[in-house]
Write a protein that holds these residues in place. Structure first.
Motif, PDB file in Angstrom:
ATOM      1  N   GLY A   1       7.647   9.053 -10.844  1.00  0.00           N
ATOM      2  CA  GLY A   1       8.983   8.604 -11.221  1.00  0.00           C
ATOM      3  C   GLY A   1       9.757   7.981 -10.079  1.00  0.00           C
ATOM      4  N   ALA A   2       9.110   7.726  -8.960  1.00  0.00           N
ATOM      5  CA  ALA A   2       9.802   7.218  -7.766  1.00  0.00           C
ATOM      6  C   ALA A   2      10.342   5.805  -7.999  1.00  0.00           C
ATOM      7  CB  ALA A   2       8.865   7.238  -6.574  1.00  0.00           C
ATOM      8  N   ARG A   3      11.462   5.529  -7.362  1.00  0.00           N
ATOM      9  CA  ARG A   3      12.084   4.204  -7.399  1.00  0.00           C
ATOM     10  C   ARG A   3      11.967   3.605  -5.996  1.00  0.00           C
ATOM     11  NH1 ARG A   3      14.882   4.527 -12.277  1.00  0.00           N
ATOM     12  NH2 ARG A   3      15.299   6.689 -12.898  1.00  0.00           N
ATOM     13  N   VAL A   4      11.184   2.520  -5.905  1.00  0.00           N
ATOM     14  CA  VAL A   4      10.842   1.932  -4.618  1.00  0.00           C
ATOM     15  C   VAL A   4      11.354   0.494  -4.574  1.00  0.00           C
ATOM     16  CG1 VAL A   4       8.972   1.390  -3.018  1.00  0.00           C
ATOM     17  CG2 VAL A   4       8.765   3.360  -4.554  1.00  0.00           C
ATOM     18  N   LEU A   5      12.078   0.166  -3.519  1.00  0.00           N
ATOM     19  CA  LEU A   5      12.567  -1.204  -3.330  1.00  0.00           C
ATOM     20  C   LEU A   5      11.926  -1.787  -2.078  1.00  0.00           C
ATOM     21  CD1 LEU A   5      14.404  -3.599  -4.031  1.00  0.00           C
ATOM     22  CD2 LEU A   5      16.186  -2.524  -2.624  1.00  0.00           C
ATOM     23  N   ILE A   6      11.243  -2.931  -2.240  1.00  0.00           N
ATOM     24  CA  ILE A   6      10.664  -3.676  -1.123  1.00  0.00           C
ATOM     25  C   ILE A   6      11.593  -4.852  -0.816  1.00  0.00           C
ATOM     26  CG2 ILE A   6       8.709  -5.065  -0.359  1.00  0.00           C
ATOM     27  CD1 ILE A   6       6.920  -3.446  -2.196  1.00  0.00           C
ATOM     28  N   VAL A   7      12.058  -4.938   0.411  1.00  0.00           N
ATOM     29  CA  VAL A   7      12.884  -6.067   0.851  1.00  0.00           C
ATOM     30  C   VAL A   7      12.009  -6.963   1.715  1.00  0.00           C
ATOM     31  CG1 VAL A   7      14.932  -6.795   2.099  1.00  0.00           C
ATOM     32  CG2 VAL A   7      14.978  -4.678   0.786  1.00  0.00           C
TER      33      VAL A   7
ATOM     34  N   GLU B   1      13.614   4.143 -16.919  1.00  0.00           N
ATOM     35  CA  GLU B   1      13.375   5.558 -17.209  1.00  0.00           C
ATOM     36  C   GLU B   1      12.392   6.208 -16.253  1.00  0.00           C
ATOM     37  OE1 GLU B   1      11.929   8.351 -20.986  1.00  0.00           O
ATOM     38  OE2 GLU B   1      12.120   6.179 -21.197  1.00  0.00           O
ATOM     39  N   ASN B   2      11.276   5.538 -15.974  1.00  0.00           N
ATOM     40  CA  ASN B   2      10.224   6.146 -15.158  1.00  0.00           C
ATOM     41  C   ASN B   2      10.123   5.543 -13.767  1.00  0.00           C
ATOM     42  OD1 ASN B   2       9.333   7.910 -17.254  1.00  0.00           O
ATOM     43  ND2 ASN B   2       8.314   6.168 -18.223  1.00  0.00           N
ATOM     44  N   GLY B   3      11.205   4.956 -13.282  1.00  0.00           N
ATOM     45  CA  GLY B   3      11.180   4.366 -11.956  1.00  0.00           C
ATOM     46  C   GLY B   3      10.286   3.141 -11.902  1.00  0.00           C
ATOM     47  N   GLY B   4       9.843   2.771 -10.701  1.00  0.00           N
ATOM     48  CA  GLY B   4       8.993   1.605 -10.542  1.00  0.00           C
ATOM     49  C   GLY B   4       9.151   1.008  -9.154  1.00  0.00           C
ATOM     50  N   VAL B   5       8.522  -0.162  -8.984  1.00  0.00           N
ATOM     51  CA  VAL B   5       8.578  -0.889  -7.712  1.00  0.00           C
ATOM     52  C   VAL B   5       9.264  -2.228  -7.953  1.00  0.00           C
ATOM     53  CG1 VAL B   5       7.231  -1.894  -5.826  1.00  0.00           C
ATOM     54  CG2 VAL B   5       6.449   0.207  -6.937  1.00  0.00           C
ATOM     55  N   ALA B   6      10.277  -2.516  -7.168  1.00  0.00           N
ATOM     56  CA  ALA B   6      10.996  -3.791  -7.244  1.00  0.00           C
ATOM     57  C   ALA B   6      10.884  -4.501  -5.903  1.00  0.00           C
ATOM     58  CB  ALA B   6      12.463  -3.574  -7.614  1.00  0.00           C
ATOM     59  N   VAL B   7      10.859  -5.837  -5.940  1.00  0.00           N
ATOM     60  CA  VAL B   7      10.734  -6.629  -4.715  1.00  0.00           C
ATOM     61  C   VAL B   7      11.921  -7.581  -4.630  1.00  0.00           C
ATOM     62  CG1 VAL B   7       9.302  -8.191  -3.369  1.00  0.00           C
ATOM     63  CG2 VAL B   7       8.226  -6.498  -4.852  1.00  0.00           C
ATOM     64  N   LEU B   8      12.687  -7.450  -3.555  1.00  0.00           N
ATOM     65  CA  LEU B   8      13.800  -8.355  -3.273  1.00  0.00           C
ATOM     66  C   LEU B   8      13.290  -9.412  -2.311  1.00  0.00           C
ATOM     67  CD1 LEU B   8      16.812  -8.986  -3.675  1.00  0.00           C
ATOM     68  CD2 LEU B   8      17.294  -7.479  -1.730  1.00  0.00           C
TER      69      LEU B   8
ATOM     70  N   ALA C   1       0.830  -1.206   0.000  1.00  0.00           N
ATOM     71  CA  ALA C   1       0.000   0.000   0.000  1.00  0.00           C
ATOM     72  C   ALA C   1       0.861   1.251   0.000  1.00  0.00           C
ATOM     73  CB  ALA C   1      -0.937  -0.007   1.214  1.00  0.00           C
ATOM     74  N   ALA C   2       1.970   1.222   0.740  1.00  0.00           N
ATOM     75  CA  ALA C   2       2.878   2.371   0.767  1.00  0.00           C
ATOM     76  C   ALA C   2       3.537   2.578  -0.592  1.00  0.00           C
ATOM     77  CB  ALA C   2       3.940   2.170   1.845  1.00  0.00           C
ATOM     78  N   ALA C   3       3.971   1.494  -1.223  1.00  0.00           N
ATOM     79  CA  ALA C   3       4.611   1.606  -2.538  1.00  0.00           C
ATOM     80  C   ALA C   3       3.658   2.209  -3.559  1.00  0.00           C
ATOM     81  CB  ALA C   3       5.087   0.228  -3.001  1.00  0.00           C
ATOM     82  N   ARG C   4       2.426   1.752  -3.544  1.00  0.00           N
ATOM     83  CA  ARG C   4       1.435   2.281  -4.486  1.00  0.00           C
ATOM     84  C   ARG C   4       1.158   3.758  -4.206  1.00  0.00           C
ATOM     85  NH1 ARG C   4      -3.638  -1.503  -5.268  1.00  0.00           N
ATOM     86  NH2 ARG C   4      -3.860  -1.053  -3.053  1.00  0.00           N
TER      87      ARG C   4
END
Length: 645
Positions: free
Chosen positions: A188-194, A253-260, A177-180
C-alpha cells in the motif's frame, strides 16, 4: 365630611404607595413577577423586530396576543397571592358572600387565560421548530445527493502533493529498483519519484548497444529494440499505465508509484524532512532516497573552445543524446569519439557498422595504449583495439587532446604530439561525475577520493535518507570503500535501499557485475576490482559458436544479463589440487576466443573478467567473497567450464 374623606383617602394613598414600595422588595411573589416580565419583554421585542421574516405581521400579532394573555394571567395571579397588591375587599367582591364568589370567578378566569396562552405559545414554538428541523434535513439530504451524483471537479487535487511517505530523488535504474522493492514489502506504499529527466524510468545499456543495431527506421521514436537473441523489448522498465498520476497519489486506494518528470530537487532540509524543487514547490517526506546518478564529464580543452564547438558536441548519457547522435550520424561525414573506456568503445563499434554501410568516417582517440586499457591487461586491450578496427573504426591510441577549434565548416582537434584530426562532430565519453549538489544544503558528506555521498553499510547517509546507484560511495567489506557506475550495481543497491527504507536493516554485501559488448560476437562480464594496474593471470581456451553475447541472451532470455543472475552466488566452490603448470601470459596475436582473467592483490583474487564466458557470475562472486589464496589458478579457471566444447 366629603372633603375630609377625600383628604383621608389621599393621605391613605400616599402612605399605601410608600408601604407597597417597601414591601415589593421583600415579597417573593413580586420578585417572581419582575423576573418573569423581563425575559418576556425581551422575547417580545426580538420577535416584533424580526417580523419581516416569513410569517409576517400575522405571526407577530399571534405572538403578542399569547404574551398578553400570559402576562395578564401571571399578573393577576400575583395580585391574588400577594397581600401587598390586594385592594380593599369591597372593590373586588360582588353581591353574594362578601369576598368569596367573586374571587373564585376571577381566579378561574385568570388560570384559564394563563393555561390558554401558555398552551398556544408551546404549540406555536413546537410547530416552528418542526418546520425548521424538516427544512434543515431536506437541505442536508439534497446537498449530499448532489455531491455523490456529481463527478469531482477537474483540478480539485493539487498538481504536486505536499507530502509523500516515500520520496525518491532521481528517475534512473536505482530509483525504479527502490520503488519496486518498497512496493513489494509494503503493497500500500505511496512512492513519488522526482526526475529531472523528461522520460519515465528506462534502462541505459541499450542506448550504446542494441538500439544501434536495429533495422527499424522508427527506432528513435519507438525505442524498442531486438536483443541479440532476436526477442524484442522496450527500453522503458514499465509502460505509462503502470504509474499513478502524480496528483492522485495521496488518494488512490492501494497506493502506487508516481513519477514527476522534468523537475529537479534543488534544496533539502533534512531536519524538516522537506525538499524544494526548481519551480519553488515544496514536498515533505517520511523517508527519502537520493539516486541522482551522475553527469558526463567534459574535457577542459573542449570547455575552453567556445560555443561554436559546444554546438557540435555530444555528452552521451540520456535518450535525447541517443536520438541526437543517431540523427547526426545520418547527416555528417565524420564523427570523432574521445574516450577508450566502455562507453567510447561500444559507441565506436556501433557507429563503425554504419561506417561500412553509409560511408561514415568514425574516429576513436584516447590516451591509453589500447581500448579499455584501464581495465583489461595490455595483451587483451591490444586485441580489443584490433577488433574495433575491424569494425571500421580509425582507432588512435596514445592521443591526448590539446585544443579544439573551428576551421571553416569543420572541427580541428590538435593533439599534444602535434597530430591534427578534422571532423564534423565530437562525442565525449570520458567518464561520469556523480551529482552531489544536494550535499551542501543537506549537510551530507561527500567522499574526497571516489566522489559520491558517503553511506554506511545499509546505504544510509542520515536518518531517513538513503543513497543508491552511481552517487553512492559505500564500504565493501572485502574490497574497501568503492563507488560503482554500472547497471547491476544500480539495480541491487536500489533494491536494498528500498528494503531498508521499509525497515529491513540489511547490509550491502553484494558484489555487483558489469558487462560490455563489442557487437553480437564479442563481449565480457566483470566483477570486483578490475584494474589493469593490478597483477593479472589469464587462462584462455578456444571459443565455440556458443561463446558469444548472442548465444548468451538466447540461453538466458534477456539482453540485460544482470537481470538473469541478480544476487545469485554459488553455494560452494571446490578447487581440486592438481599439477597443472603455472598459467602463461598469452602471446601477442593469439585469438582470445574465451577465457578467465584473475586480478590479484596480495595473492588474493579481487577481480575477475569472464571473456566470452556468460552465466557464470555466481561462481566468480563466490571466489571473491571467500578471499582465499589459490596456488593454481588453472584449477580455479576450470570452475567456469572454459574447456567445454
Amino acid at each position: 365630611m366629603q372633603r375630609v374623606a377625600e383628604l383621608e383617602e389621599g393621605v391613605f394613598g400616599i402612605r399605601q404607595k410608600h408601604v407597597l414600595q417597601k414591601s415589593l422588595a421583600a415579597c417573593s411573589n413580586c420578585k417572581l413577577l419582575q423576573r418573569w416580565s423581563a425575559p418576556v419583554e425581551r422575547q417580545r421585542s426580538t420577535h416584533v423586530a424580526g417580523s419581516g421574516t416569513p410569517g409576517g405581521s400575522g405571526a407577530s400579532s399571534g405572538f403578542a396576543l399569547i404574551v398578553g394573555l400570559s402576562t395578564l394571567g401571571a399578573g393577576a395571579y400575583t395580585v391574588l397571592q400577594c397581600h401587598h397588591l390586594r385592594c380593599p375587599s369591597r372593590s373586588l367582591t360582588s353581591s353574594g358572600v362578601p369576598g368569596k364568589a367573586g374571587s373564585n370567578l376571577l381566579l378561574y378566569l385568570i388560570v384559564g387565560g394563563t393555561v390558554t396562552g401558555t398552551g398556544a405559545y408551546v404549540y406555536k414554538t413546537l410547530r416552528e421548530n418542526k418546520e425548521r428541523f424538516t427544512s434543515r434535513v431536506t437541505t442536508i439530504t439534497t446537498r449530499s445527493q448532489e455531491k455523490e451524483s456529481s463527478p469531482p471537479a477537474p483540478g480539485a487535487h493539487p498538481e504536486v502533493p505536499s507530502h509523500v511517505p516515500f520520496l525518491l530523488i532521481g528517475g534512473g535504474t536505482a530509483a525504479f529498483a527502490a520503488a519496486r522493492s518498497i512496493r513489494a514489502r509494503d503493497p500500500g506504499a505511496r512512492v513519488l519519484i522526482v526526475s529531472e529527466d523528461p522520460a519515465l524510468p528506462y534502462m541505459r545499456p541499450p542506448l550504446s548497444k542494441e538500439l544501434w543495431f536495429s533495422d527499424d527506421p522508427n527506432v528513435t521514436e519507438t525505442l524498442r529494440f531486438k536483443q541479440w537473441n532476436g526477442k524484442e523489448r522496450s527500453i522503458y522498465f514499465q509502460p505509462p499505465s503502470f504509474y499513478v498520476p502524480v496528483r492522485d497519489l495521496p488518494y488512490v486506494e492501494n497506493g502506487g508509484v508516481a513519477v514527476l518528470c522534468g523537475k529537479k530537487v534543488v534544496h533539502m532540509d533534512v531536519r524538516g524532512n522537506t525538499v524544494k524543487l526548481s519551480d519553488g514547490t515544496q514536498i515533505s517526506y517520511d523517508k527519502c532516497l537520493i539516486a541522482t546518478g551522475g553527469s558526463p564529464r567534459n574535457l577542459p580543452a573542449i570547455e575552453r573552445a567556445g560555443k561554436d564547438v559546444q554546438q557540435r558536441l555530444t555528452l552521451f548519457r540520456k535518450i535525447e543524446d541517443y536520438k541526437k547522435l543517431e540523427k547526426i550520424s545520418r547527416e555528417v561525414k565524420s564523427i570523432t569519439i574521445i574516450g577508450g573506456g566502455f562507453l567510447g568503445s561500444e559507441l565506436a563499434c556501433a557507429l563503425g557498422r554504419r561506417a561500412r554501410t553509409r560511408g561514415l568516417e568514425v574516429i576513436q582517440l584516447f590516451p591509453e595504449n589500447g581500448n579499455m586499457g584501464k581495465v583489461l591487461p595490455e595483451y587483451l586491450s591490444n586485441w580489443t583495439t584490433e577488433k574495433v578496427r575491424r569494425e571500421g573504426v580509425n582507432v588512435m591510441p596514445n592521443a591526448v587532446v590539446k585544443s579544439v577549434s573551428v576551421s571553416g565548416k569543420r572541427l580541428v582537434i590538435k593533439l599534444k604530439d602535434g597530430r591534427k584530426v578534422e571532423t564534423d562532430h565530437i562525442v565525449a565519453a570520458v567518464g561520469l561525475e556523480p551529482n552531489v549538489e544536494l550535499a551542501k544544503s543537506a549537510g551530507l558528506e561527500v567522499d574526497s577520493d571516489f566522489g559520491g555521498f558517503r553511506v554506511n553499510a545499509e546505504l544510509q547517509a542520515r536518518s531517513n535518507i538513503w543513497v543508491a546507484g552511481d552517487a553512492a560511495c559505500f564500504y565493501d567489506i572485502k574490497l574497501g570503500r568503492r563507488r560503482v557506475e554500472h547497471h547491476d550495481h544500480a539495480v541491487v543497491s536500489g533494491r536494498l535501499a528500498g528494503e531498508n527504507m521499509t525497515g529491513a536493516a540489511k547490509p550491502y554485501w553484494h558484489q555487483s557485475m558489469f558487462w560490455s559488448d563489442l557487437g553480437p560476437n564479442v563481449g565480457y562480464e566483470a566483477i570486483g576490482l578490475v584494474d589493469s594496474s593490478l597483477p593479472t593471470v589469464g587462462v584462455f581456451a578456444k571459443a565455440t559458436a556458443k561463446d558469444t553475447p548472442k548465444s548468451a541472451t538466447e540461453q538466458s532470455g534477456t539482453g540485460i544479463r544482470s537481470e538473469s543472475e541478480t544476487e545469485a552466488e554459488a553455494s560452494e566452490v571446490h578447487v581440486s589440487p592438481g599439477s597443472s603448470p603455472a598459467p602463461q601470459v598469452p602471446k601477442q596475436g593469439e585469438d582470445y576466443g574465451k577465457g578467465v582473467i584473475f586480478y590479484l592483490r596480495d595473492k588474493v583474487v579481487v577481480g575477475i573478467v569472464l571473456w566470452n564466458i556468460f552465466n557464470r557470475m555466481p561462481i566468480a562472486r563466490k571466489i571473491i567473497k571467500d578471499g582465499e589464496e589459490h596456488d593454481d589458478l588453472n584449477e580455479v579457471a576450470k570452475l567456469f567450464n572454459i574447456h567445454e566444447d
